[in-house]
Structures are given as structure tokens and as C-alpha cells.
Design an enzyme around this catalytic site. Structure first.
Site, PDB file in Angstrom:
ATOM      1  N   CYS B 117       0.848  -1.183   0.000  1.00  0.00           N
ATOM      2  CA  CYS B 117       0.000   0.000   0.000  1.00  0.00           C
ATOM      3  C   CYS B 117       0.887   1.237   0.000  1.00  0.00           C
ATOM      4  O   CYS B 117       2.097   1.146   0.109  1.00  0.00           O
ATOM      5  CB  CYS B 117      -0.935   0.013   1.205  1.00  0.00           C
ATOM      6  SG  CYS B 117      -0.074   0.140   2.768  1.00  0.00           S
ATOM      7  N   CYS B 120       3.595   1.882   2.620  1.00  0.00           N
ATOM      8  CA  CYS B 120       4.902   1.236   2.476  1.00  0.00           C
ATOM      9  C   CYS B 120       5.859   2.185   1.773  1.00  0.00           C
ATOM     10  O   CYS B 120       7.029   2.302   2.140  1.00  0.00           O
ATOM     11  CB  CYS B 120       4.780  -0.033   1.631  1.00  0.00           C
ATOM     12  SG  CYS B 120       3.628  -1.233   2.265  1.00  0.00           S
ATOM     13  N   ASP B 525       5.603 -41.021 -33.515  1.00  0.00           N
ATOM     14  CA  ASP B 525       6.499 -42.050 -33.005  1.00  0.00           C
ATOM     15  C   ASP B 525       5.795 -42.640 -31.786  1.00  0.00           C
ATOM     16  O   ASP B 525       4.892 -42.022 -31.229  1.00  0.00           O
ATOM     17  CB  ASP B 525       7.834 -41.398 -32.619  1.00  0.00           C
ATOM     18  CG  ASP B 525       8.870 -42.425 -32.254  1.00  0.00           C
ATOM     19  OD1 ASP B 525       8.664 -43.600 -32.591  1.00  0.00           O
ATOM     20  OD2 ASP B 525       9.865 -42.058 -31.610  1.00  0.00           O
ATOM     21  N   ASP B 719      10.421 -37.629 -30.620  1.00  0.00           N
ATOM     22  CA  ASP B 719      11.104 -37.013 -29.484  1.00  0.00           C
ATOM     23  C   ASP B 719      12.253 -36.121 -29.951  1.00  0.00           C
ATOM     24  O   ASP B 719      12.892 -35.461 -29.161  1.00  0.00           O
ATOM     25  CB  ASP B 719      11.553 -38.045 -28.457  1.00  0.00           C
ATOM     26  CG  ASP B 719      12.649 -38.946 -28.989  1.00  0.00           C
ATOM     27  OD1 ASP B 719      13.118 -38.713 -30.115  1.00  0.00           O
ATOM     28  OD2 ASP B 719      13.024 -39.887 -28.283  1.00  0.00           O
ATOM     29  N   ASP B 723      15.049 -39.796 -33.814  1.00  0.00           N
ATOM     30  CA  ASP B 723      14.447 -40.003 -35.129  1.00  0.00           C
ATOM     31  C   ASP B 723      14.684 -38.815 -36.048  1.00  0.00           C
ATOM     32  O   ASP B 723      13.842 -38.460 -36.861  1.00  0.00           O
ATOM     33  CB  ASP B 723      12.959 -40.285 -34.977  1.00  0.00           C
ATOM     34  CG  ASP B 723      12.339 -39.437 -33.888  1.00  0.00           C
ATOM     35  OD1 ASP B 723      13.001 -38.481 -33.467  1.00  0.00           O
ATOM     36  OD2 ASP B 723      11.209 -39.726 -33.474  1.00  0.00           O
TER      37      ASP B 723
END
Lengths: 61, 843
Positions: B117, B120, B525, B719, B723
Site C-alpha cells: 500500500c 509502504c 512415433d 522425441d 528419429d
């Protein structure tokens, strides 16, 4: 052709039109200054800050 | 902690019997720490709150408690804080956020943490201003930023930071150079140009409208006055606002080509010059209003386009900003005598780093000690925390959430996953997809043709009606601007890329979006793509009276210390139910684990190993377990308790993903090197008709080629590591990136969350992007097809031309910006947190 009755009201334009041009430039310049000097940076803080006294005696509540 | 959220802070006037900390508002534990505030003894909940409250009182700042609107945050205890703050006194650390304001005066930009606030702000300002040697302090409540200026002969930055920390707030250096980039300046200038053009336009309209209405009823000198005023107000628009267009046209001409800025510039200049000429010779029409409006609306379109581009670039910059500047390095592992703060740039592989809760992982590495969870959402788009235990990989840029961790650094700097991601994104952005290149080429031809047409039209009208000729040429140049054509594709692509990135999909190749939208075949895959690619618990079969949950708890208790994949899979599956504490654990390699839980002697492992404890015959149920799974038995001295089946389980979201793709009319296939039976089993489970198992790499290639020969556009999902050749053969390849392997991935797109949901989001966004691009191109073409003939025949005034052309550009850009909304809303809280903790926790 300009009708006679209209002619008188038109004369004020010689003042108003240049005035509007000047105003536009002034408004533009003021806005430019405001942005540059950070008037819009913090719209929240100052309105709280004005409420806070730096010199209030402790425990006054 | 819902009790805390409901709890409203008692005002100071209320009797402090209320059992809450006076400072932070959290419920009080039994022991409380007293502070005398304003003459009344108040209870606080911890030593930290007590210290902060005492500091506030000692500095005479009690009125903070009267003005504050919310309780303060609870200060985190940080015993070595002063040492850490000393680091900020080093010139090397300071150079990014401190500047010399005057001789012996330095100014720092800080980002404050924990401000709830306005009180502060007041508190911190008062405290810092009272420090010896501080010249000025200025806190912006809206942005939580502070500017502090101090005399370096009388105080140090660490003293200021320490004073802020003593009040229970965090202050981190705020790197101006990183955040206020050139892009922000560009945006600001553009906004200014837009403002000037808009303001000029409105005012010029004010003069133009009476002239239209009066329709020749005005005297010549009033008319002349209006023209002069219009000229004055249009001048800044012509000379300053329109500069980017002149610059663009000049660039194009120097490179000996014609871009979309050329006709714009010609239009603006021609309209302006003819209007100025008409003003001073007091004859003919002026069109200053058209010029101003044209420039304003075009700048508006540019601004929107810049917004789309900035957003895409920002999400990328956010990635680069994730890595903190400072890390806590242990000086010697495994027998550390202490830790020191070092800049992340000095970390080397093999170093050990301590991660406190809330800290950002500074580099890639492995957990050595401690258990916690990491938030990798900035990297993967996956919102759920990922559990981290010793041996698990940590990715730089993730946030450590719960407990302290010790990690061993493995890759730093350019080799980290994060740098890899940033590089991939960079590459994608430098590549223009085919459709964008096509649109560019089309726009160039269009402009060239337009210029020829304008010249021809001008000559023709000069022969018919010399007075109208210039205006018809201007109208033609203005009305047919190819902006819509040129802006349509790049804006849509930028918006779509941004949306994808927020879904956790990384586009690494320029063509990927377009091709994905056109893909007809999705080839998956199996291992690691449709399945999880690791051991996971598939089923629990209780063999005694004990329930499923109870069996899992016992098993997890026995396996709690296990490093074996099976053990970890069981522990992971039981994560929700509390594991029982086991004692006397003894692992028999290759067979299982024995131990005691609640006094019972238990074994988990191969059925034969468990049978060795109780002598019972192997359970009949084992016969039903298929070859696909591993069976693990749990038993005590009196018999078997349960059977667990483990294997490579299907991803939970795989079925939905496949079904939705099929719903979109796509063909789905499974292509794997695994055994035929298990591939077919997975395909059946998911409803995939085409399955090809036991495929050698060259057979996989052939499979994809065969699909392509039949006209299929193949998207291959794998992945990304094993591959690679097949991925390269497919028109668009998508890899499921997970954690540390992201950097090695060679694919056109990476699903960083490692979840197939993201694939659906990608397909959806890609299709939508394609639709938007087509709409935009169709609109631009149709508009020009109607506008050009009308303008050539002299039916379009410059004003109408300016409106028509600008509206068409704006429509195109606004349409493209819709794409950005397809992504789930960004999580602003995490974003802000990332900006804050990027500087090594609380400074």
C-alpha cells in the site's frame, strides 16, 4: 456571395482561426512537457502521499 | 492458508487481544514477540516481524501503522544478508544499474519487493531519506521502482539496501538497459508521431468542415485564412509525423526497388505540394485534411503492427532475462565450509550451487541434495510444478519452489537449454515463410504497376481536364496503397508465433506454421511420444484384504529410498497418498527391497523374491500379465498382498489429441521401431488405424516418402533426438521437448511442455493463422480491385481515398491481432515474479 447578415458574424473568424492555431500549438507543447517531465509516470502515489504527515506525534490516534 | 486470506487486519484502535501478528497479520503462534508501538505493547509472530517493527519504531516512523491499508509481508529470515548485499558495492556488479549523477554522486534504479500500500512507499522513503549521505529518493508507487541518489563518499549502496531489507522489503537492482530497450524508444516516438498527426487531423477537419458546409458562401479572404491555418497545422504532420514513410521510401529507392512506402510518400508529397501551391495562388482545391488523416491512420496501422511484433519479441526477451545475475556457489563440495556470491558468468561446469526457495536456477545441472519442486512454466508453458530429487535434471531459468537444493552445474552460458531456445527462436524469426515472400513479391509488382498506371492516368486526365489531373493521380496513389497486401502476412505470423510461444510451442523454422496448417497426415512415433517413454505404474491388483490405496502406500514406503526406475515409478504414483515410513530397508540388487512398516516385515520385488519370504505359491494372476508390462509383487510373511504392473504407459492426453486430429479430418499413423505387437496395441488403444511397427530407420523414411508420393503433407511427431532423419523427411517435424534435451532437438517446432495438448493448440493456431492470412489477402485484393478503377475514372476524392486505404490497412492488422488472443492468458503474477527474482532472490 456572402449574405450581408452573415458577413458581420464572419469577421470574428479573423481572430478565432489564428487563436485556435496558437492554442493547438500551446496544448501540444504543454502535453509534450507533461510527458517529458514524468507527470503521467505515477498516477497512484501522490494522492496517498498528500495524506501522510511526516511530523505527527507518535501515538496520536 | 485460507485462514490467512480471510483474515482482515485489525485496525490499530482495536484491542490487541486478537490473535494475529501486529506487523504481518498472520495468526500468532503460542510464543509471541512483543514490540512497543506508539506506547502500546503489540504482539508479533516471529523474530523477523519483531525486528522490522522495532526498526520502524526506532526510526520514529510509527505512523506507518496508522496509514497502511494492508498488513505487511512477513520478512524472510536471511542471516547472511549483509554479506550478500556487499556484492552490490562492486563496480562490476553496479555498472548495469548505477550511473554517476554528479561528481561523487551516484544514482541507482531499484525494484522494490513487498509493497502492498501507499504507506509502504512512505515508510521506505522516510527511512532512506534519513540515511546519512542519501541525497534524494523517489519511489514510484505504480511501477514499484525507486530511484536513489547518494554521495559515494558518505555511504554505500549496500547500506541503503540493508536499510530497506531491515524494514522487511526487498530491493533489487533494476537494470535499466535491459528493460528500457531501444524498442521502447521506438514505440514512444511512434506514439508521438501518431499524437501529432491525430491532433493536427482533428484541428484541420475543424477548418475543412465549415468550408464544405458553406459551399462557396465564404468570402475569399476567410477561405484563404482557413487554408493558411490548415497549412500551419498540417506542416508538423507532413514534416515530422510522416518521416518514417519518407525514410522507408528513400531506403527502397536507394536499393533500387519499390516498396509500399513509395506510393505513400508520393501521395503525401503530391497532395501537400499541390495544396500548398493552391494556397499561395489562392486557386483550386486544398486537401490538407486528407493528408493529415492519411498520415494519422497509416501511423495507426503501423503502431498496431509494431505492437504485434513487440509482443513476439518481448516473450523472447523474457526468456533471455530469466537467468539470474548472481548465484550462490559452494566453495567445496561435498565438505563445504561456506558459500559465496558469484556472478553467474563465472560459474563453471562442476561447480556446486545452492538454490534457496524462490531462487532461479542459474545454469543447467543436476540436483545433488535436497528435495523440492521446480516451476518450469516460463520454459515449457507447463503450469504444474515438477518434482525435483537428487539425480534429477534442472534447467536454467526454472524457479525453485519449496525447499533448498544443491545442484551441480553441468552446462553454462551458450550451451544451456535456454540459450538454445533463444537461438532457435532467433533463427525462426530471420526466416520468412514462403507465403510472406510471395506476398512481398506480389506487393512489389503491384507497386510498380501502380506507379505506371498513375503516370498513365495522369497524362490521360491532363489531356481531358488539366485542373483535375493532379487530384486524380493523388487519389489513385493514396487509395491503392499495397499496405494491406504487405502487412497481412507478417503481422498474422508475428501474432501467431507469439500465441504459440505462450502455449509452450516453440517455432524454430519460418515455414512451420504454414505447413502445419496444411498437414494432412500426422505420423507419431510411439515411445516417448504417444507413451510416456519411461516406467510408470499401470495397474494395482490387490491380492489380500488390503485396499488399493493401502497397497500403494506400503509399496511406496518400501521403495522410498530406491533409485531403481521401478521404485521411482511406484513412489511417483503414490505421491498423492502419504507413503508409510519404513525401517530397516535392505535392497537386494536385481530382486527387490525388504523392510519393516508398522512392525510388519515386507518385501517388494520379483514374485520369486517375495515368495522367498512367505513360501507361498506364485499368484495365478501373474499369468494374465502381458509381455508388455513388468510385474512387481508385494508381500509379507503370511502371503502376497498385491501385484503391481508397470510399463510404458500411454500419455493421458494422447487419446484426446488423436481423436481431435481425426475430427479435423487428418490421418493419424503410428510409426515405430518397437515390436509390432506393442505398436499395434498402442494404435488400437488410441483408435489409430495405420500402425507400422518394427520399422528400421530406412523403412521409416520410406513410409513417410510413400505418404508424400500420394500427395500427403506429413507432420512427424517424435522425441526429436533419435528419429532426426525421419523428422527431416517430413514436411513439418514436431518434437516433444522435455527438459534438458531441448537443445539437441532438430525439429521445425518443439512442444516445450512435452505434452500432446500443445500439439492441438499449435494445429488450431496454425489453421487460424492461415485463415486470417487468407482473409487478409482476399480483402486486400478485393478492395484494390474495386478502388483502382473508381480512382482512375476520377470518382474518388483524396479524402475518400485516404479513409478507404487506411481503413483497409487497419482492418488487416486488427484482424491479424485477433490471433494473439488464441493463447491462454499469460500469467502476469509469474511474469512479475520472474522479473523480480531474476536478481538472485531478495537483494
Amino acid at each position: 456571395m456572402v449574405r450581408p447578415r452573415l458577413r458581420r458574424s464572419v469577421e470574428i473568424l479573423y481572430l478565432l482561426v489564428p487563436l485556435s492555431v496558437v492554442l493547438v500549438f500551446i496544448i501540444g507543447a504543454v502535453f509534450w512537457w507533461a510527458l517529458r517531465s514524468g507527470q503521467f509516470e505515477d498516477l497512484e502515489g501522490p494522492r496517498h502521499r498528500i495524506l501522510m504527515d511526516d511530523d505527527q506525534a507518535p501515538g496520536a490516534d | 492458508m485460507s485462514a490467512v486470506a480471510d483474515h482482515s487486519f485489525p485496525p490499530a484502535a482495536v484491542d490487541p487481544v486478537e490473535a494475529a501478528c501486529f506487523h504481518c497479520g498472520l495468526p500468532l503462534a503460542r510464543t509471541s514477540y512483543r514490540v512497543e508501538i506508539g506506547g502500546v505493547a503489540r504482539d508479533t509472530c516471529c523474530r523477523g516481524c519483531q525486528a522490522v517493527a522495532q526498526t520502524i519504531v526506532d526510526n520514529g516512523l510509527e505512523s506507518y501503522y496508522r496509514h497502511r491499508a494492508a498488513p505487511a509481508g512477513r520478512p524472510a529470515p536471511e542471516p547472511d544478508l549483509p554479506d550478500r548485499l556487499k556484492l552490490y558495492d562492486l563496480p562490476e556488479v553496479q555498472h548495469s544499474f548505477v550511473r554517476a549523477a554528479a561528481p561523487h554522486e551516484r544514482e541507482a534504479a531499484l525494484l522494490l519487493d513487498g509493497i502492498v500500500c501507499a504507506a509502504c512507499v512512505w515508510l521506505i522513503e522516510q527511512r532512506i531519506a534519513a540515511l546519512e549521505g542519501v541525497r534524494a529518493v523517489d519511489i514510484n508507487y505504480a511501477t514499484r521502482r525507486a530511484r536513489v541518489r547518494w554521495d559515494e563518499r558518505r555511504t554505500r549502496l549496500s547500506a541503503i539496501l540493508h536499510a530497506v531489507a531491515a524494514l522487511g522489503y526487498g530491493a533489487q537492482p533494476y537494470d535499466v538497459a535491459r528493460s528500457d530497450s531501444a524498442r521502447r524508444a521506438e514505440r514512444r516516438t511512434l506514439l508521438w508521431r501518431l499524437f501529432v498527426a491525430g491532433f493536427g487531423m482533428m484541428q484541420v477537419m475543424m477548418y475543412a468542415v465549415p468550408a464544405y458546409i458553406a459551399d462557396g458562401d465564404m468570402t475569399a479572404d476567410v477561405e484563404q485564412l482557413m487554408r493558411l491555418a490548415s497549412l500551419l497545422l498540417t506542416a508538423p504532420v507532413m514534416l515530422w509525423s510522416a518521416l518514417p514513410f519518407y525514410a522507408g521510401a528513400w531506403r527502397d529507392l536507394k536499393a533500387a526497388r519499390v516498396g509500399m512506402d513509395v506510393p505513400i510518400t508520393l501521395g503525401i508529397l503530391a497532395a501537400s505540394l499541390v495544396s500548398i501551391h493552391a494556397t499561395f495562388t489562392a486557386g483550386g482545391e486544398t486537401y490538407f485534411d486528407s493528408v493529415a488523416m492519411f498520415v494519422f491512420l497509416l501511423l495507426g496501422a503501423r503502431y498496431l503492427e509494431l505492437t504485434a511484433r513487440t509482443r513476439a519479441a518481448e516473450s523472447q526477451e523474457r526468456l533471455a532475462r530469466l537467468v539470474p545475475a548472481v548465484a550462490e556457489r559452494l566453495d567445496r563440495h561435498p565438505a563445504p565450509t561456506g558459500c559465496e556470491q558469484v556472478p553467474v558468468a563465472l560459474l563453471r561446469p562442476g561447480d556446486h550451487v545452492v538454490l534457496r526457495p524462490g531462487a532461479i536456477v542459474p545454469a543447467d545441472g543436476t540436483v545433488v541434495e535436497g528435495e523440492s519442486a521446480a516451476d518450469e512454466s516460463q520454459l515449457t508453458g507447463e503450469a504444474r510444478p515438477v518434482a525435483k530429487r537428487p539425480g534429477d535434471a534442472l534447467v536454467g531459468g526454472a524457479a525453485n519452489l519449496h525447499g533448498p537444493l544443491t545442484m551441480r552445474v553441468e552446462r553454462v552460458g551458450e550451451e544451456t537449454v535456454l540459450s538454445g531456445i533463444v537461438r532457435l527462436v532467433d533463427r525462426a524469426q530471420t526466416e520468412k515463410p514462403a507465403i510472406a515472400l510471395l506476398a512481398d513479391a506480389a506487393a512489389r509488382w503491384f507497386v510498380a504497376a501502380l506507379l505506371v498506371l498513375a503516370a498513365a492516368t495522369g497524362m490521360a486526365w491532363y489531356a481531358i481536364d488539366p485542373a483535375r489531373a493532379p487530384w486524380i493521380v493523388v487519389a489513385l496513389l493514396v487509395v491503392t496503397c499495397p499496405c494491406a497486401l504487405s502487412l497481412a502476412t507478417p503481422t498474422a505470423l508475428a501474432a501467431a508465433t507469439d500465441a504459440l510461444q505462450r502455449c509452450g510451442v516453440l517455432v524454430t523454422r519460418g515455414h512451420a506454421l504454414e505447413t502445419l496448417a496444411n498437414a494432412t497426415h500426422f505420423v507419431f512415433d510411439k515411445t516417448g511420444t504417444l507413451t510416456r517413454g519411461g516406467m510408470a505404474l499401470i495397474g494395482v491388483m490387490p491380492l489380500s484384504a488390503e485396499g488399493r490405496e493401502r497397497c500403494l502406500e506400503l509399496a511406496a514406503g518400501l521403495e522410498s529410498c530406491s533409485e531403481h526406475p521401478i521404485g521411482r515409478a511406484i513412489v511417483a504414483a503414490a505421491a498423492e497418498s502419504a507413503a508409510r515410513t519404513a525401517s530397516g530397508l535392505r535392497a537386494v540388487t536385481g530382486r527387490g527391497v525388504e523392510g519393516r512398516i508398522e512392525g510388519r516385515r515386507l518385501r517388494i520385488g520379483t514374485p520369486a523374491f517375495v515368495a522367498g519370504l512367505n513360501g507361498a505359491p506364485l499368484p495365478q494372476e501373474l499369468l494374465f500379465a502381458s509381455d508388455e508390462v513388468t510385474a512387481v509383487a508385494l508381500g509379507d510373511e503370511s502371503g502376497f498382498i498385491a501385484l503391481f504392473t508397470l510399463g510404458d504407459a500411454l500419455r493421458g492426453e494422447a487419446r484426446a489429441a488423436v481423436q481431435e486430429l481425426q475430427g479435423l479430418g487428418k490421418t493419424t499413423c503410428v510409426l515405430s521401431g518397437d515390436r509390432r505387437a506393442s505398436v499395434e496395441h498402442v494404435a488400437r488403444e488410441l483408435g489409430i488405424r495405420i500402425a507400422r511397427g518394427a520399422a528400421a530407420p530406412h523403412e521409416k523414411l520410406e513410409f513417410v516418402r510413400a505418404l508424400q508420393r500420394r500427395g500427403g503433407v506429413v507432420a512427424m511427431i517424435g522425441d526429436g533426438v533419435n528419429d532426426a532423419p525421419v523428422l527431416a523427411q517430413a514436411q513439418v517435424s514436431i518434437a516433444l521437448g522435455s527438459g534438458t534435451r531441448l537443445a539437441q532437438v532438430s525439429a521445425d517446432m518443439v512442444l516445450m511442455s512435452g505434452r500432446l495438448d500443445a500439439l492441438l493448440a499449435a494445429v488450431r493456431i496454425a489453421r487460424e493463422a492461415r485463415r486470417v492470412i487468407r482473409q487478409n489477402l482476399a480483402w486486400a485484393t478485393a478492395y484494390n480491385a474495386i478502388a483502382v478503377p473508381l480512382a482512375v475514372l476520377g470518382h474518388v476524392t483524396p479524402l475518400v481515398a485516404a479513409i478507404g486505404m487506411s481503413v483497409s490497412s487497419l482492418t488487416v492488422v486488427a484482424n491479424a491481432l485477433r490471433l494473439a488472443r488464441l493463447a491462454p492468458a499469460a500469467r502476469p503474477d509469474r511474469h512479475a515474479a520472474a522479473g523480480g527474482i531474476a536478481w538472485s532472490g531478495r537483494g
